[in-house]
Enzyme design. Sequence first.
Site, short mmCIF file in Angstrom:
data_model
loop_
_atom_site.label_atom_id
_atom_site.label_comp_id
_atom_site.label_asym_id
_atom_site.label_seq_id
_atom_site.Cartn_x
_atom_site.Cartn_y
_atom_site.Cartn_z
N LYS A 31 0.84 -1.20 0.00
CA LYS A 31 0.00 0.00 0.00
C LYS A 31 0.87 1.25 0.00
CE LYS A 31 -3.77 -0.28 2.60
NZ LYS A 31 -4.40 -0.41 3.94
N ARG A 101 -2.88 3.64 8.65
CA ARG A 101 -3.32 2.46 7.90
C ARG A 101 -2.23 1.40 7.86
NH1 ARG A 101 -4.62 4.75 2.06
NH2 ARG A 101 -6.00 2.94 2.04
N GLY A 110 -8.45 -6.40 4.88
CA GLY A 110 -9.24 -6.40 6.10
C GLY A 110 -8.64 -7.17 7.27
N MET A 112 -5.77 -6.46 8.94
CA MET A 112 -5.11 -5.64 9.94
C MET A 112 -5.90 -4.35 10.12
SD MET A 112 -1.14 -6.41 9.23
CE MET A 112 -1.25 -5.86 7.56
N ARG A 345 -3.92 -1.50 -6.22
CA ARG A 345 -3.17 -2.76 -6.20
C ARG A 345 -3.67 -3.63 -7.34
NH1 ARG A 345 -6.15 -4.27 -0.73
NH2 ARG A 345 -8.22 -4.53 -1.56
N HIS A 467 -5.80 -34.17 5.55
CA HIS A 467 -6.27 -35.39 4.91
C HIS A 467 -7.37 -35.08 3.90
CE1 HIS A 467 -8.89 -38.99 4.68
NE2 HIS A 467 -7.74 -39.63 4.65
N SER A 794 7.89 -45.01 -24.16
CA SER A 794 6.94 -44.14 -23.48
C SER A 794 7.01 -44.46 -21.98
CB SER A 794 5.54 -44.40 -24.03
OG SER A 794 4.60 -43.71 -23.26
N CYS A 862 3.22 -41.26 -20.66
CA CYS A 862 1.78 -41.47 -20.74
C CYS A 862 1.15 -41.69 -19.37
CB CYS A 862 1.45 -42.61 -21.68
SG CYS A 862 2.08 -44.18 -21.12
N TYR A 882 6.76 -35.63 -26.24
CA TYR A 882 5.38 -35.30 -25.92
C TYR A 882 5.02 -35.74 -24.51
CZ TYR A 882 4.50 -40.24 -26.58
OH TYR A 882 4.56 -41.60 -26.43
P1 ADP Z 1 -7.96 -1.92 4.24
O1 ADP Z 1 -6.62 -2.50 3.99
O2 ADP Z 1 -8.80 -2.68 5.17
O3 ADP Z 1 -8.65 -1.54 2.95
P2 ADP Z 1 -7.31 0.87 4.43
O4 ADP Z 1 -6.11 1.34 5.15
O5 ADP Z 1 -7.19 0.83 2.96
O6 ADP Z 1 -7.70 -0.54 5.01
O7 ADP Z 1 -8.48 1.83 4.89
C1 ADP Z 1 -9.81 1.52 5.17
C2 ADP Z 1 -10.74 2.49 4.48
O8 ADP Z 1 -10.47 3.84 4.88
C3 ADP Z 1 -10.60 2.47 2.98
O9 ADP Z 1 -11.87 2.60 2.42
C4 ADP Z 1 -9.76 3.68 2.69
O10 ADP Z 1 -9.99 4.19 1.41
C5 ADP Z 1 -10.22 4.67 3.77
N1 ADP Z 1 -9.17 5.61 4.08
C6 ADP Z 1 -7.95 5.33 4.55
N2 ADP Z 1 -7.19 6.46 4.70
C7 ADP Z 1 -7.98 7.48 4.30
C8 ADP Z 1 -7.75 8.89 4.19
N3 ADP Z 1 -6.58 9.45 4.52
N4 ADP Z 1 -8.77 9.65 3.75
C9 ADP Z 1 -9.95 9.08 3.43
N5 ADP Z 1 -10.21 7.78 3.51
C10 ADP Z 1 -9.23 6.95 3.93
MG MG Z 2 -7.78 -0.62 1.51
#
Ligand code: ADP
Ligand code: MG
Length: 910
Positions: A31, A101, A110, A112, A345, A467, A794, A862, A882
Amino acid sequence: MKWVYTFDEVDKAEADVGGSWDAVRGLLGGKGANLGDMHRIGVPVPPGFTITTKACNEYIKLEESFPNDLVDQVESALRHVEEATGKKFGDANNPLLVSCRSGAKFSMPGMMDTVLNIGMNDQVAAGMLDHFDDDHFVYDSYRRLIQMFATVVMGAREEPFEDVLAEHRERRKVTDDSELGVEDLHQIVDQFKENVRKYTGRDFPADPNDQLRMAIAAVFRSWNGKRANDYRNAANIPHDLGTGVNVQTMVFGNMGGDSATGVAMSRNATTGEPNLEGDFLFHAQGEDVVAGNRRTDRIEMLGDKMPSVFGQFREIAKALEDHYRDMQDMEFTVEQGKLWLLQTRDGKRTAQAAVRIAVDMCEEGLITRNEALMRVQPDHVDFFLHPQFAAESRHEAVQRGDMLATGLNVSPGAAVGRVAFDPDLAQRWADEDKPVILARPETKPDDVHGMLAAEGVVTSRGGRTSHAALVARQFGKPAVVGVSEMHIDLSDRTLTVAGRVIHEGDWLSLDGTNGQVFHGRLETEVPDIDDPWLTKLLGWADDVREIDVWANADYPQDAERARGYGARGIGLCRTEHMFFEPERLPIVQRMITAETRAEREDALEGLLPHQREDFAGLFRVMDGLPVIIRLIDPPLHEFLPSWEDLTSELADLKIQIRSAANLEEMNRILEAIDEKSHMRTRVEAFREQNPMLGLRGVRLGILRPTLTRMQVRAIFEAACAVSLDGIDVQPEIMIPLTSHVAELARQREVLEEEAEAVMQEQGVTINYKFGTMIEVPRAALTADQIAEYAEFISFGTNDLTQMTYAISRDDAERGFLVDYLSNGILEDNPFFTIDRDGVGQLMEIALTKAKSARPDIEAGICGEHGGEPRSIALFHELGLDYVSCSPFRVPIARLAAAQAAISTKGAPAG
Ligand code: ADP
Ligand code: MG
Ligand code: MG
């Protein structure tokens, strides 16, 4: 130590790690690296900075304290952001608010934590109220901060906060938080602060600097949270990478009606169509869009409401695709009519989309053909060959709330059935033709019969090498394992998940391709193998690959399918499969148990027309391509009734005789007894201690040359007849299980004599090849001697693996082999992925020796390994001509062969 990089220091970060972008991602997290990179190419990104993953690891190492100097570096980076924005952190008149973030090298959506709106307190809020003239916005932002901070940073539970919101919604009779009035929000802020005190025993920290430091520490700690740990285990992400922390200026999608927030993909992630796809909400912030409690709008709506913002967003999406040369998954926010990008990403996609996007991007000139070929996984091709849930049906199920959970996708395909909690019940239902899903906490070898009977398997525990996963993959059963939210109560016979109780016999649908589990019956459909993008991609694969792809096919209709899938020959036709047809088996049994020569020849003559007809069909379908026919291989007892069955039938008959009603019936029973015991005596003669190592393969042909003659006659009569119809016939006759060259010499003599005789009779000359399988280690080691007689070899890698390892596959795969795999003695099932070190070495020796005696010898494989991508890579390296695999694996093998060729070309010489 430099712990902090501002977004405009991405060049410096690149220099510090030695120039590789992968290493930048390692240092800053995906990120953070992309935020800096977007800024560098001119995409509007709110200013901010990234704290490195190294700092996170250091924090963990120091038992949760910040490394030296980190706080100072954060402070000076914050000053830098203040300059860039003209705002001040903690200043009531012109406040800078930031988000904090997480962001690791590999995306863990989602998993962390993130905190928004850091920097607010009562004074800042008061200042903002004066300044913004939007009280609603100010209180909404403040309450969000307290709520997120309390739960994410201070460890409070979510419920007390949700309860407060619910109470206000109730009071105002609204369904949506954004509809609450200023009055409510004001009260909510106070109630939230009270909640913090009550549930954490501390006050919500008023000092913005404390807030930021605590939030950074919380993000560091979230790397080792349970959610994140489980995700890494499932996704095979190392635990020592650490997460980056991004501190970024807030932009507000909740600042009035010309503000919005959303997510979008630069192309359709389901179908791959080249259109922007996404959802957004006016007047919203952060996770509102994905949280799913408000109805979102399709991204095109943004075009109606804010055409210039939409136009700009499309341009940026295109620019990001061009820059990253892949489909992008983006987060954006519009603050009072101004567009900001918050994340990009490479987007996750379905198999179908992966294929189409790779082909489209190549044709758009964005990537090369080789890149397109390398981007599609062989598993993606596999998708087109299994039933899948119909997109519409899946969508409706999700809308209905019937998606229960997602587990590990360990064996692809869709399965629908009634849930059974024990294998015996699963088998019973399957015997009654009821489709079943077997659900178990985990599976053991005792459950295998139930797994085989079921349409699909789901477990609440276990990982990719459990398993259940291993067995399901082996038998091609769709399976989802390790659905940890699912609780199976075997005494209650219920399955509880997402607050729902599912009873035995209820319908479940599971998708082994992506791990989703649904309540109810979803509709399935078989994807179109003639998908135009797949067809094109596989055509490119054929241009690149150096190893040919043939198919194993016993019947004309299999050969037809194989040819349709792109097979360039038949590498193995198992003649004995034709013997098992109901009207032929009695003749075969007569042939085997005959006591006189005349009786046997009579039976053989009865078989001849059937075999001839089969071969003729095969030759017609494969006009112009080689067809390898293997002479009879299995031990003869496989064609006879089992000794155990005969014994118990005899016992029954002996009981019946006592209650025979009359003489006539008695005589009939006596006759039957006579016949059965005669058969049992014959069967007894064929019983062996180790049939796998017994009278089978070439040994049969040697002891029963008339059988060889009959098969050869059938092949050549068919070949002559078909070739008179103008069809180009290319038969290759293959001797199984050779271990000594003398066996081959003997068989070749018989064969040539018979072939010659037929061609004389018919007045036709057929060009054919004579060869053998290499499936016994001794044959591999003496392949130079064998090549004197064999024009082709073969590798039968199934038997070769059994004999090299001294493992009986059928017994082992239901027994100790599963243990060997789960406790790591073996990394891969050698019957699935070829054993490079052992079997691979024998193959290499055999090839070298065979070529020394006959340089132009044709060599292929084969076994089932012929359709397995990692094995194909080895076969490519060995320089085989082949691989021959099941018709259904042909498209996968074509791609895998191309990838093997591309990978080796890319490798440095030597
Ligand atoms: P995740 O990895 O769970 O997507 P993010 O760090 O991307 O977590 O952030 C969660 C939400 O908050 C996302 O929708 C992101 O766009 C929003 N967000 C994060 N930082 C900002 C910011 N500086 N201004 C506005 N929205 C933000
Ligand atoms: Mg995000
Ligand atoms: Mg074999």
